[in-house]
Design a protein around this motif. Structure first.
Motif, PDB file in Angstrom:
ATOM      1  N   THR A  63       0.838  -1.194   0.000  1.00  0.00           N
ATOM      2  CA  THR A  63       0.000   0.000   0.000  1.00  0.00           C
ATOM      3  C   THR A  63       0.877   1.251   0.000  1.00  0.00           C
ATOM      4  O   THR A  63       1.887   1.321   0.693  1.00  0.00           O
ATOM      5  CB  THR A  63      -0.908   0.011   1.242  1.00  0.00           C
TER       6      THR A  63
ATOM      7  N   GLY B 220       0.814   2.092  -5.832  1.00  0.00           N
ATOM      8  CA  GLY B 220      -0.466   2.197  -5.153  1.00  0.00           C
ATOM      9  C   GLY B 220      -1.309   3.404  -5.532  1.00  0.00           C
ATOM     10  O   GLY B 220      -2.537   3.337  -5.483  1.00  0.00           O
TER      11      GLY B 220
ATOM     12  N   PRO C 206      -1.500  -5.860  -4.005  1.00  0.00           N
ATOM     13  CA  PRO C 206      -1.009  -5.049  -2.874  1.00  0.00           C
ATOM     14  C   PRO C 206      -1.249  -5.723  -1.535  1.00  0.00           C
ATOM     15  O   PRO C 206      -2.241  -6.415  -1.340  1.00  0.00           O
ATOM     16  CB  PRO C 206      -1.839  -3.765  -2.994  1.00  0.00           C
TER      17      PRO C 206
ATOM     18  N   TYR D  62       0.368  -0.165   8.587  1.00  0.00           N
ATOM     19  CA  TYR D  62      -0.800   0.276   7.820  1.00  0.00           C
ATOM     20  C   TYR D  62      -2.064   0.260   8.684  1.00  0.00           C
ATOM     21  O   TYR D  62      -2.960   1.082   8.524  1.00  0.00           O
ATOM     22  CB  TYR D  62      -0.974  -0.636   6.614  1.00  0.00           C
TER      23      TYR D  62
END
Length: 420
Positions: free
Chosen positions: A140, A155, A172, A178
């Motif tokens: 990502t 991304g 991804p 994240y």
């Protein structure tokens, strides 16, 4: 400093609407030296952009300039495709002696073309050839280039949309932190790999940036990178580190992955490898992966001999004694202290980075662009990054003086205060 918008008619009349940096910096630049650029009207700008990281040693570095001028004046080969030349030999020997051998890195060196995305395309192509699989896993907020293969593992939705066709064979996965620490590292990724019903094709490779530059200065922890390398080894996937912007000393060590202690299977290098801002890129890979047939991957400009000259001079000058890394880390501490003070003063801001790549994230996302605009008016060049341009990104030259660095940081603090 008062900036009078220049007459840009020829640029507006003839140049494509795709141009971007010139919109944020409405000046016609004429000269550059060290950490400063000068426009045709005599204004001086302190450069915290450094050619998007392609000028780690400053503009027109005198040592590199002298080597280049001497080479040109003796009619050294300019264009040589992949022929053997004295300039290429000097670079390869310097790269081996100053970079690979001291780090016990066994890599073969490939010159895939002049740009970073050429190196990424070669890396993806080689990984697929070696493993006999199509899928590549990326992360990502990754950015790996603007050609189709590189876009497939990028991304950013805006950049991906420009392809005009489906971008396939890329999957991804969540980058480090994240989920703000609420999910175990690689839980989702490894579950998909092991579940025969997941629908994930077995990947040939995983490609990662240790610090996501265009993605918003997202810094991967060393332990996260080590766990990723271990996962790739367990699951028979190659690990590709994209070191195009973060390599060549940007984070301190020559390669940004050194801190984590990993040895990637493939590494892509570009931007500052020539040292002088000239196009050059490398794909580095372990010897057992060198399964190319002669001419199977080629390109007209994969032998930029003037870039070899300045690259060799860069390595011999800055990477023979280990001082460059120490200096970069010291300058990084200077930046960190200044950014901490800015963020303590300004609510809704956060900073992060490593070495001499740093970012300030603004919760009020449009404010980052306003800060960059005000900084330009005050004589400082900085750009935004992040999926919504919410981060002000700092990429000063590694050779910047402490005084110039301090001046730029004071200007940045002023720009942040005046846009509050």
């Amino acid at each position: 400093m008062t900036i009078t918008p220049p007459a840009l008619s020829v640029f507006e009349a003839l140049e494509s609407e795709v141009r971007s940096y010139c919109r944020g910096w409405p000046a016609v630049f004429d000269r550059a030296q060290g950490s400063h650029m000068f426009d045709e009207d005599g204004h001086t700008y302190l450069d915290f952009f450094a050619g998007a990281g392609s000028l780690n040693y400053g503009h027109n570095n005198p040592v590199l300039k002298r080597a280049l001028i001497d080479y040109i004046e003796r009619d050294g080969v300019t264009h040589g495709l992949d022929m053997s030349t004295t300039a290429k030999r000097a670079f390869l020997e310097s790269f081996q002696n100053n970079i690979l051998r001291p780090r016990d890195l066994p890599y073969k060196v490939m010159f895939p073309g002049p740009t970073g995305t050429n190196a990424v395309e070669a890396a993806l192509k080689l990984a697929r050839k070696v493993k006999g699989r199509e899928s590549i896993v990326s992360f990502t907020n990754a950015f790996h280039g603007m050609s189709l293969g590189s876009l497939a593992v990028t991304g950013n939705a805006f950049k991906r949309a420009g392809a005009g066709i489906p971008l396939v064979h890329g999957t991804p996965m969540p980058f480090d932190n994240y989920f703000d620490g609420t999910v175990e590292d690689f839980l989702w990724f490894e579950r998909l790999l092991e579940d025969q019903g997941s629908g994930l094709n077995k990947p040939a490779a995983v490609i990662v940036e240790t610090v996501q530059g265009e993605g918003g200065i997202n810094v991967a922890r060393p332990e996260w990178l080590r766990a990723l390398a271990e996962l790739c080894e367990r699951q028979d996937m190659l690990l590709i580190v994209d070191d195009i912007q973060m390599g060549c000393g940007r984070t301190g060590a020559f390669f940004s992955f050194e801190e984590s202690g990993i040895t990637p299977d493939i590494v892509t290098v570009s931007k500052s490898i020539s040292g002088y801002g000239m196009p050059m890129s490398l794909a580095l890979f372990k010897p057992e992966l060198d399964v190319w047939e002669p001419g199977e991957h080629n390109g007209t400009f994969r032998g930029n001999n003037p870039a070899f000259v300045t690259a060799a001079a860069t390595l011999d000058t800055y990477w023979a004694d280990g001082q460059m890394e120490k200096q970069t880390l010291a300058r990084g501490e200077q930046v960190e202290q200044a950014l901490r003070a800015i963020c303590e003063e300004q609510s809704g801001t956060h900073f992060r980075g490593r070495g001499l790549v740093w970012g300030i994230e603004f919760e009020d996302k449009p404010r980052a662009s306003a800060v960059c605009k005000r900084a330009f008016e005050l004589g400082l060049l900085v750009e935004t990054s992040g999926p919504e341009s919410e981060v002000v990104k700092l990429l000063p030259a590694l050779t910047i003086s402490p005084e110039d660095l301090d001046e730029g940081l004071r200007t940045l603090a002023r720009a942040v205060r005046e846009t509050a």
